[in-house]
Every structure is written in C-alpha cells, then in structure tokens.
Design a protein around this motif. Structure first.
Motif, PDB file in Angstrom:
ATOM      1  N   ALA A  26       0.830  -1.210   0.000  1.00 27.37           N
ATOM      2  CA  ALA A  26       0.000   0.000   0.000  1.00 27.37           C
ATOM      3  C   ALA A  26       0.862   1.257   0.000  1.00 27.37           C
ATOM      4  O   ALA A  26       0.569   2.236  -0.698  1.00 27.37           O
ATOM      5  CB  ALA A  26      -0.937  -0.002   1.196  1.00 27.37           C
ATOM      6  N   ALA A  27       1.942   1.253   0.756  1.00 28.78           N
ATOM      7  CA  ALA A  27       2.838   2.401   0.792  1.00 28.78           C
ATOM      8  C   ALA A  27       3.548   2.580  -0.553  1.00 28.78           C
ATOM      9  O   ALA A  27       3.739   3.710  -1.011  1.00 28.78           O
ATOM     10  CB  ALA A  27       3.861   2.229   1.919  1.00 28.78           C
ATOM     11  N   CYS A  28       3.903   1.473  -1.188  1.00 27.81           N
ATOM     12  CA  CYS A  28       4.529   1.548  -2.512  1.00 27.81           C
ATOM     13  C   CYS A  28       3.552   2.113  -3.533  1.00 27.81           C
ATOM     14  O   CYS A  28       3.922   2.933  -4.383  1.00 27.81           O
ATOM     15  CB  CYS A  28       5.010   0.164  -2.938  1.00 27.81           C
ATOM     16  N   ALA A  29       2.289   1.677  -3.465  1.00 34.00           N
ATOM     17  CA  ALA A  29       1.273   2.180  -4.391  1.00 34.00           C
ATOM     18  C   ALA A  29       1.036   3.670  -4.179  1.00 34.00           C
ATOM     19  O   ALA A  29       0.878   4.426  -5.146  1.00 34.00           O
ATOM     20  CB  ALA A  29      -0.022   1.396  -4.207  1.00 34.00           C
ATOM     21  N   ALA A  30       1.007   4.113  -2.926  1.00 35.52           N
ATOM     22  CA  ALA A  30       0.816   5.540  -2.641  1.00 35.52           C
ATOM     23  C   ALA A  30       1.975   6.367  -3.180  1.00 35.52           C
ATOM     24  O   ALA A  30       1.782   7.481  -3.681  1.00 35.52           O
ATOM     25  CB  ALA A  30       0.667   5.748  -1.137  1.00 35.52           C
ATOM     26  N   TYR A  31       3.174   5.842  -3.115  1.00 32.64           N
ATOM     27  CA  TYR A  31       4.346   6.544  -3.637  1.00 32.64           C
ATOM     28  C   TYR A  31       4.262   6.667  -5.158  1.00 32.64           C
ATOM     29  O   TYR A  31       4.557   7.724  -5.725  1.00 32.64           O
ATOM     30  CB  TYR A  31       5.607   5.791  -3.231  1.00 32.64           C
ATOM     31  N   PHE A  55      -9.043   0.056  -3.817  1.00 33.37           N
ATOM     32  CA  PHE A  55      -9.366  -1.319  -3.461  1.00 33.37           C
ATOM     33  C   PHE A  55      -8.256  -1.877  -2.585  1.00 33.37           C
ATOM     34  O   PHE A  55      -7.080  -1.853  -2.969  1.00 33.37           O
ATOM     35  CB  PHE A  55      -9.524  -2.177  -4.709  1.00 33.37           C
ATOM     36  N   THR A  56      -8.634  -2.360  -1.425  1.00 30.70           N
ATOM     37  CA  THR A  56      -7.653  -2.912  -0.493  1.00 30.70           C
ATOM     38  C   THR A  56      -6.936  -4.113  -1.087  1.00 30.70           C
ATOM     39  O   THR A  56      -5.723  -4.291  -0.916  1.00 30.70           O
ATOM     40  CB  THR A  56      -8.320  -3.307   0.824  1.00 30.70           C
ATOM     41  N   SER A  57      -7.673  -4.950  -1.823  1.00 34.52           N
ATOM     42  CA  SER A  57      -7.097  -6.160  -2.403  1.00 34.52           C
ATOM     43  C   SER A  57      -6.309  -5.882  -3.684  1.00 34.52           C
ATOM     44  O   SER A  57      -5.554  -6.739  -4.139  1.00 34.52           O
ATOM     45  CB  SER A  57      -8.201  -7.180  -2.701  1.00 34.52           C
ATOM     46  N   ARG A  58      -6.494  -4.689  -4.262  1.00 40.62           N
ATOM     47  CA  ARG A  58      -5.794  -4.325  -5.507  1.00 40.62           C
ATOM     48  C   ARG A  58      -5.208  -2.919  -5.359  1.00 40.62           C
ATOM     49  O   ARG A  58      -5.715  -1.950  -5.917  1.00 40.62           O
ATOM     50  CB  ARG A  58      -6.745  -4.382  -6.696  1.00 40.62           C
ATOM     51  N   PRO A  59      -4.118  -2.776  -4.583  1.00 40.54           N
ATOM     52  CA  PRO A  59      -3.572  -1.439  -4.326  1.00 40.54           C
ATOM     53  C   PRO A  59      -2.995  -0.768  -5.565  1.00 40.54           C
ATOM     54  O   PRO A  59      -2.782   0.434  -5.564  1.00 40.54           O
ATOM     55  CB  PRO A  59      -2.479  -1.704  -3.283  1.00 40.54           C
ATOM     56  N   GLY A  60      -2.743  -1.544  -6.618  1.00 44.22           N
ATOM     57  CA  GLY A  60      -2.175  -0.966  -7.819  1.00 44.22           C
ATOM     58  C   GLY A  60      -3.197  -0.492  -8.831  1.00 44.22           C
ATOM     59  O   GLY A  60      -2.828  -0.134  -9.951  1.00 44.22           O
ATOM     60  N   VAL A  61      -4.491  -0.470  -8.449  1.00 46.39           N
ATOM     61  CA  VAL A  61      -5.560  -0.079  -9.366  1.00 46.39           C
ATOM     62  C   VAL A  61      -6.368   1.061  -8.764  1.00 46.39           C
ATOM     63  O   VAL A  61      -6.763   1.016  -7.594  1.00 46.39           O
ATOM     64  CB  VAL A  61      -6.493  -1.270  -9.682  1.00 46.39           C
ATOM     65  N   LEU A  62      -6.622   2.105  -9.582  1.00 41.00           N
ATOM     66  CA  LEU A  62      -7.464   3.225  -9.196  1.00 41.00           C
ATOM     67  C   LEU A  62      -8.637   3.303 -10.168  1.00 41.00           C
ATOM     68  O   LEU A  62      -8.454   3.158 -11.377  1.00 41.00           O
ATOM     69  CB  LEU A  62      -6.680   4.537  -9.219  1.00 41.00           C
ATOM     70  N   ARG A  63      -9.860   3.556  -9.637  1.00 39.38           N
ATOM     71  CA  ARG A  63     -11.049   3.633 -10.482  1.00 39.38           C
ATOM     72  C   ARG A  63     -11.645   5.035 -10.424  1.00 39.38           C
ATOM     73  O   ARG A  63     -11.913   5.563  -9.330  1.00 39.38           O
ATOM     74  CB  ARG A  63     -12.092   2.604 -10.057  1.00 39.38           C
ATOM     75  N   CYS A  64     -11.830   5.626 -11.579  1.00 39.91           N
ATOM     76  CA  CYS A  64     -12.386   6.973 -11.661  1.00 39.91           C
ATOM     77  C   CYS A  64     -13.832   6.979 -11.177  1.00 39.91           C
ATOM     78  O   CYS A  64     -14.633   6.112 -11.533  1.00 39.91           O
ATOM     79  CB  CYS A  64     -12.316   7.479 -13.099  1.00 39.91           C
ATOM     80  N   ARG A  65     -14.195   7.966 -10.381  1.00 42.70           N
ATOM     81  CA  ARG A  65     -15.555   8.050  -9.850  1.00 42.70           C
ATOM     82  C   ARG A  65     -16.559   8.510 -10.912  1.00 42.70           C
ATOM     83  O   ARG A  65     -17.765   8.314 -10.748  1.00 42.70           O
ATOM     84  CB  ARG A  65     -15.589   9.009  -8.663  1.00 42.70           C
TER      85      ARG A  65
END
Length: 268
Positions: A26-31, A55-65
């Motif tokens: 999670a910290a790597c994804a935030a960076y 998504f907690t289970s997919r920290p490398g994915v962001l979904r546009c609202r």
C-alpha cells in the motif's frame, strides 16, 4: 522522471529509511500515485480530477468516480502487467540503485525470498534496461584521454554442435583510458592509467559497418582510439588526422595495435 528533482518525493538514504517509507504494498502504491499525479489524481480516460475509488485487495488499481474506468499505477513502467508484489519491485530498485557492485539474480532471489530464479532475473533485467539513458554522453574527448575498442564473443560452452561459434553474442566494447594527476600516489601505479566510462553493445557481425557504427554512437568526435588490426576497424583511417600515436598518447597494448583520431560523426 528524476526522483531527486522532486521535492515532494522522499528518497531513502539508508536501509532503515527504506523500511520506514515502504513497509508494505500500500505504501509503494501511494508513492507511485504521488509520483505520477502529485496531490490530485487525474483520470487518463476522461481527464477528471478528484479522489478515485481504491481497493484494499488491488492497491495498484485506481477507479475513476466519473467514468468508472480503471487505471493501473504501473502502466507505462517496467512493472506493467506484473504479478509480483510492488514491495518486491521497490526492494529490487533500491538494491540495484544503492549497491555499487550491483546485485545478482541469485542473490536478489535469496534476499527477498522469491521462489523462482526466472522472476528475479526478469525484474533485475527490466530495471537495468530502464536505467539506461537514451541520451547518454559519448565517451572520450578529454584532454588526456583515449578510448580502447574491441569486440568479443560472449556465451558459455555448447555441447553436441561441433566446432565453431554457437549460441553466443558478439559484443563490442569501448572504454576510456584516463590518466591520474601527475605527482599523486595513484599516478605511480600502472603508469597512472585507469579505466573511465564504458560502453557496450551487441553487434550483428564484425563488419566495418557494424563496428564503426558502434564507435560513432559511443565515442566522442575527435577522441583518439586504439584498436587491433582487425579489418572491421580499417575504415577509421579515413577519418583520421594521423595514423600513428602522438607522444601524449598511451603506448598501444600490442605491436598490432593502432591509434587513430576519430574526427567525423557521419557514416562511411
């Protein structure tokens, strides 16, 4: 992107710093998110700015609202489509960038606990390829420097294929030969000479077109060059101001060595 030029991004200066900055995926994804978009995520599909779904289970994915499209944090990077945790990639990047002699795939596999050697090798290979600067400077050009060029076959032994060269790559190499300042302690060792920058490239063959093309891309215009008498280097004489070493140049490695001054950057 150069992380050291970004004031908003921290760079670990030691192993404890790294562990503190990147304790988990999670910290790597935030960076990665901060490195790409700063403080505000912008959807690459609809260009809408705002906080995305996470998504907690997919920290490398962001979904546009707004458009509900997914964006991968690793898209366009050496980590794209990887199944390896981000923390492993960050460990690999830190080890490659911080250790002067580098790190082998076997050593890296053992240190991070990877089950497959192939995974460790692919990670390190992609990181090393990504570290190559496309606009790297040409070597040579110093007042007291010359460049030595040679080529060799690289590869292990092969069995059951007879004599000759099999499953090997022809690699051309160029290395700067520099001189220590006169009067210093290092100047008394090995005539004061030492190796500077190195350029390596896979050559398709030993022809003049291939070898001289490598030299044109790797060596600065006007730099003295020392090679052996292989015919692939013969066309360098057409770009030479002289065909014999000047007194300031180093003694050639053998009686078959020649020294030319490379003065043209246009192909023959």
């Amino acid at each position: 992107m150069d992380v050291l030029e970004r004031d908003d991004l921290s760079f670990p200066q030691s192993l404890p710093d790294f562990q503190r900055l990147f304790p988990d995926d999670a910290a790597c994804a935030a960076y990665l998110e901060k490195a790409r978009w700063g403080d505000s995520f912008v959807c690459p599909h609809c260009q809408t700015a705002g906080a995305p779904f996470r998504f907690t289970s997919r920290p490398g994915v962001l979904r546009c609202r707004k458009c509900r499209c997914d964006t991968g944090l690793t898209a366009g990077t050496v980590m794209e489509r990887t199944h390896t945790p981000l923390s492993v990639w960050f460990w690999a990047a830190y080890l490659v960038a911080s250790q002067t002699p580098g790190v082998s795939a076997t050593q890296f596999q053992r240190q991070v606990g990877l089950s497959r050697y192939e995974t460790a090798f692919q990670i390190l290979h992609k990181l090393r390829a990504g570290m190559v600067r496309p606009d790297q400077d040409r070597i040579g050009g110093g007042a007291c420097d010359h460049v030595e060029v040679d080529e060799t076959w690289v590869g292990g032994r092969t069995r059951g294929k007879g004599r000759g060269v099999h499953d090997k790559l022809l690699v051309a190499g160029a290395v700067e030969v520099r001189q220590h300042k006169p009067g210093t302690k290092l100047d008394k060792r090995k005539s004061g000479r030492y190796a500077g920058r190195v350029r390596l490239a896979v050559a398709p063959d030993r022809s003049a077109e291939s070898l001289c093309g490598f030299i044109q891309g790797a060596v600065a215009v006007g730099a003295p060059i020392i090679t052996d008498d292989w015919s692939g280097y013969a066309s360098l004489a057409k770009r030479a101001t002289n065909t014999s070493p000047s007194p300031s140049e180093a003694t050639p490695r053998s009686s078959r060595s020649i020294c030319r001054s490379f003065i043209s950057s246009s192909p023959t």
